[in-house]
Design an enzyme around this catalytic site. Sequence first.
Site, mmCIF file in Angstrom:
data_model
loop_
_atom_site.group_PDB
_atom_site.id
_atom_site.type_symbol
_atom_site.label_atom_id
_atom_site.label_comp_id
_atom_site.label_asym_id
_atom_site.label_seq_id
_atom_site.Cartn_x
_atom_site.Cartn_y
_atom_site.Cartn_z
ATOM 1 N N GLN A 125 0.857 -1.187 0.000
ATOM 2 C CA GLN A 125 0.000 0.000 0.000
ATOM 3 C C GLN A 125 0.896 1.240 0.000
ATOM 4 O O GLN A 125 1.589 1.508 0.984
ATOM 5 C CB GLN A 125 -0.868 -0.030 1.261
ATOM 6 C CG GLN A 125 -1.702 1.212 1.507
ATOM 7 C CD GLN A 125 -1.994 1.398 2.993
ATOM 8 O OE1 GLN A 125 -1.318 0.822 3.856
ATOM 9 N NE2 GLN A 125 -2.986 2.205 3.311
ATOM 10 N N GLU A 171 -8.213 -1.081 6.569
ATOM 11 C CA GLU A 171 -6.963 -1.121 7.317
ATOM 12 C C GLU A 171 -7.238 -1.106 8.819
ATOM 13 O O GLU A 171 -6.711 -1.912 9.567
ATOM 14 C CB GLU A 171 -6.090 0.086 6.961
ATOM 15 C CG GLU A 171 -4.820 0.171 7.801
ATOM 16 C CD GLU A 171 -3.810 1.184 7.270
ATOM 17 O OE1 GLU A 171 -4.234 2.164 6.644
ATOM 18 O OE2 GLU A 171 -2.612 0.977 7.503
ATOM 19 N N GLU A 222 -3.161 10.121 17.803
ATOM 20 C CA GLU A 222 -3.836 11.428 17.754
ATOM 21 C C GLU A 222 -4.938 11.418 16.691
ATOM 22 O O GLU A 222 -6.027 11.945 16.908
ATOM 23 C CB GLU A 222 -2.821 12.536 17.450
ATOM 24 C CG GLU A 222 -1.828 12.808 18.583
ATOM 25 C CD GLU A 222 -0.789 11.704 18.772
ATOM 26 O OE1 GLU A 222 -0.473 10.997 17.792
ATOM 27 O OE2 GLU A 222 -0.301 11.532 19.910
ATOM 28 N N SER A 240 1.432 6.801 2.099
ATOM 29 C CA SER A 240 2.162 7.878 2.768
ATOM 30 C C SER A 240 3.289 8.425 1.898
ATOM 31 O O SER A 240 3.910 7.691 1.123
ATOM 32 C CB SER A 240 2.766 7.375 4.074
ATOM 33 O OG SER A 240 1.768 6.807 4.866
#
Lengths: 414, 369
Positions: A133, A251, A380, A136
């Site tokens: 994948q 995911e 976060e 990013s």
Amino acid sequence: MDFNDTPEEAAFRNEARTWLEANGELRDPDENAMGVLSERYGENYIEQAKAWQKKKADARWACITWPEEYGGRGGNAMQSVIWGQEEARIKTPAPIFSIGLGMAGPTVLAHGTEQQKTQWIPKLVSGEEIWCQLFSEPAAGSDLAGLRTTAVRDGDDWVVNGQKIWTTFAHIADWGVLVLRTDPNVPKHAGLSYFVIDMHAPGIEVRPIVQINRATGFNEVFFNDLRVPDANRLDAVGNGWAVAITTLMNERASIGGGGGQGNLFADLMQLSHELEIDGRPAIEDSAVRQQIADFYVRRKGVEYTGLRSLTALSRGGMPGPEASMAKLVGAKLLQDMGSFGMDIQAQAGAIGVEAALQQGSWQEALLAAPGLRIAGGTDEILRNIIAERVLRLPPETRLDKDVAFRDVPSGPAS
Amino acid sequence: MNFDFSEDQKLLQKTVRDYLEEHSPLAVCRDVLESDKPYAPDLWKGAAELGWLGAVIPEEHGGAGFGHLELCLIAEEVGRALAPIPFSSSVYLASEAVLRAGSETQQQALLPKLASGERIGTLALAEKPGIVSEASVQARFENGALTGTKVPVPDGMAAGLAVVAARTPEGVSLVLADLSADGVKREPVDSFDGARPQATLSFENAPAELLGGAGQGWALAEALLDRAAVLMAFEQLGAAERAFEITKEFTLGRYAFGRPVASFQAIKHRLADIWVAIELARSNAYYGAWALSGDEPELPVAAAGARISATDALELAAVEMVQLHGGVGFTWEYDCHLFYRRAKALGLALGSAREWRDKLVRRLDAQSK
Ligand SMILES: Cc1cc2nc3c(=O)[nH]c(=O)nc-3n(C[C@H](O)[C@H](O)[C@H](O)COP(=O)(O)OP(=O)(O)OC[C@H]3O[C@@H](n4cnc5c(N)ncnc54)[C@H](O)[C@@H]3O)c2cc1C
């Protein structure tokens, strides 16, 4: 209230167990819990993983919920969970198909054309091809839609330039799913398109990255005039964000789990018997018990939350946002347990993975946990998701929503 | 997999919630807090009429004959309403004690009255500050006479009947004492949560009778505390959820710097953390409910887990409730302190989370041997 299977579920479990016990080997209960989390795989791990996947596929156990026409079993979500529970009792090879089966496959099934599904899904099911994948980028992680790798249309192809990073399994993958910027002149989410790429094509360079635990699970991937056929595009041009969301939802569901502390709790009980504090077993120290109890209720809280969502699933409902919660709690728990397991060894806790007690699993846990707290949505970001999607609190104020992507402010290039 | 309450049980829970929303707004809790009343008598009557007090008492003894799963959900609603009634003392502790250890005669005499609310019961263990243990029991019971002082006793002023731990020649035993008898003196003590007030009970050769075997008292008390811990966990869960809802609504409506304070990420993340703590507590409590309702061998571990997790969640929710309200959260007029007080009081009833953490790990350890 009970934990029993329905008669159909019990029959399915029995069938699964029988096959698994005949074709696999039961897991050693004392096995080091940390091997997979630390991405420490033995030699020939690819061949072994491919062989196991093929064996399952041949017997139609490979993809429980996927349609039969592509090699799946055509089963339901509950059966898939039961299969997972049963397979967990067996020694299984490195999870090199996890991204393909957990994220890429479901995305192709949801957004692909008939032709695309037939091209890719059966070989994924049978373990012939490995997927990665590529989401990013150096400047786009949590803010995935801020990605900059571009695709420019050229005849029947797209020409891709830019860089991805943190790509797990890119070094062994045959195919990758990725999101690219096809239009920088519209707001950021609107300018994205989703593609499948051949990882062996010219124009791709993969460079492994060494992690803090010295494993090389992820990579940098560079694209230099990579040509991707338009036939490899999933869904419409400009619709990439919606497709990416499908991948991300899958995911979270697939890495949610229990945070994967494996045998660590039993190991901690054992360790606190073996070690001494003031001449007595550590477990007789109240401060030690306080800490263990805290770990226990967090761990069980996640586990029983899983059972509650299974109940919803078994009653025909949908799994809720608890997968985000499981990762949020589980990853931090792993870090805290690792740290505590080292603390009670006192100065000897400073010994490294290779030489430490209990095969170094505490040191390994402490070194693997930060990755879990970052991968697949940081703590976060998960809190943001809980706050906004579950609790319906106001979204973050954004400076990037209605401006063309090329005008969005960014940090200094690194 | 059936790890949830049934539709019928959820329906019952809804009727309990509806009733309490109408008859036990927070003003009722405040009223008891601000007065000398030991509890809200009308609410108590209502709880009796609806069968909550006798939820697990068999029908032949005047109970409603539900099970412990139903009682867990009633407890959750009682917690949610911060209902100022001696529900935990009388139902989770005294009634359970009579049900588990009472003779046929004791059950016949007491259960119908406990179910109808005519008698209120409590459990009196503590005698002085510090951890309550078998060794800390100094009260004595000999030849039918009880002597000693118990403090603090929850709902000691409301109760007419106490299950008291006392030393007998055989060891610690539980005895039943009628609090209106001669030789019993009781006094209110100033209470951290005045809506669930404590008392001092002094016995001077007061008449009492054994409940359960002589010398079996501490084992019995531990078993009772385990059972009550599950029910109390549900009560704590209900209170935590309500505190959380009120806090969330407040922060959505309160503006600062031109936006709702609930839009600041520092606040959103804290609300997310409270939500997570409550979900973990709920899951641990469900496991406790399962173990309690089937009297499973896992009960001691499950009860401790439920208790710890619920205490953590409620304390977090209540502490953040005050904080996230800002100045008004610190006023007597706002309701935050009702939750803040209740959180601590419930967290200490049955022993603190600290004690339960110790117990939990001792039990896990014993299991693993
Ligand atoms: C072990 C591992 C495996 C991975 N595998 C893959 C993979 O296979 N494929 C892939 O595409 N990616 C992969 N990733 C990348 C991962 O998805 C990103 O690292 C992650 O999303 C965070 O992005 P970032 O690294 O750019 O950090 P940033 O997004 O730059 O975050 C830096 C810090 O800022 C915080 N932050 C960012 N935005 C916000 C916000 N809105 N509110 C509050 N805090 C914020 C973050 O939580 C973090 O603490 C992997 C990562 C790891 C660690």
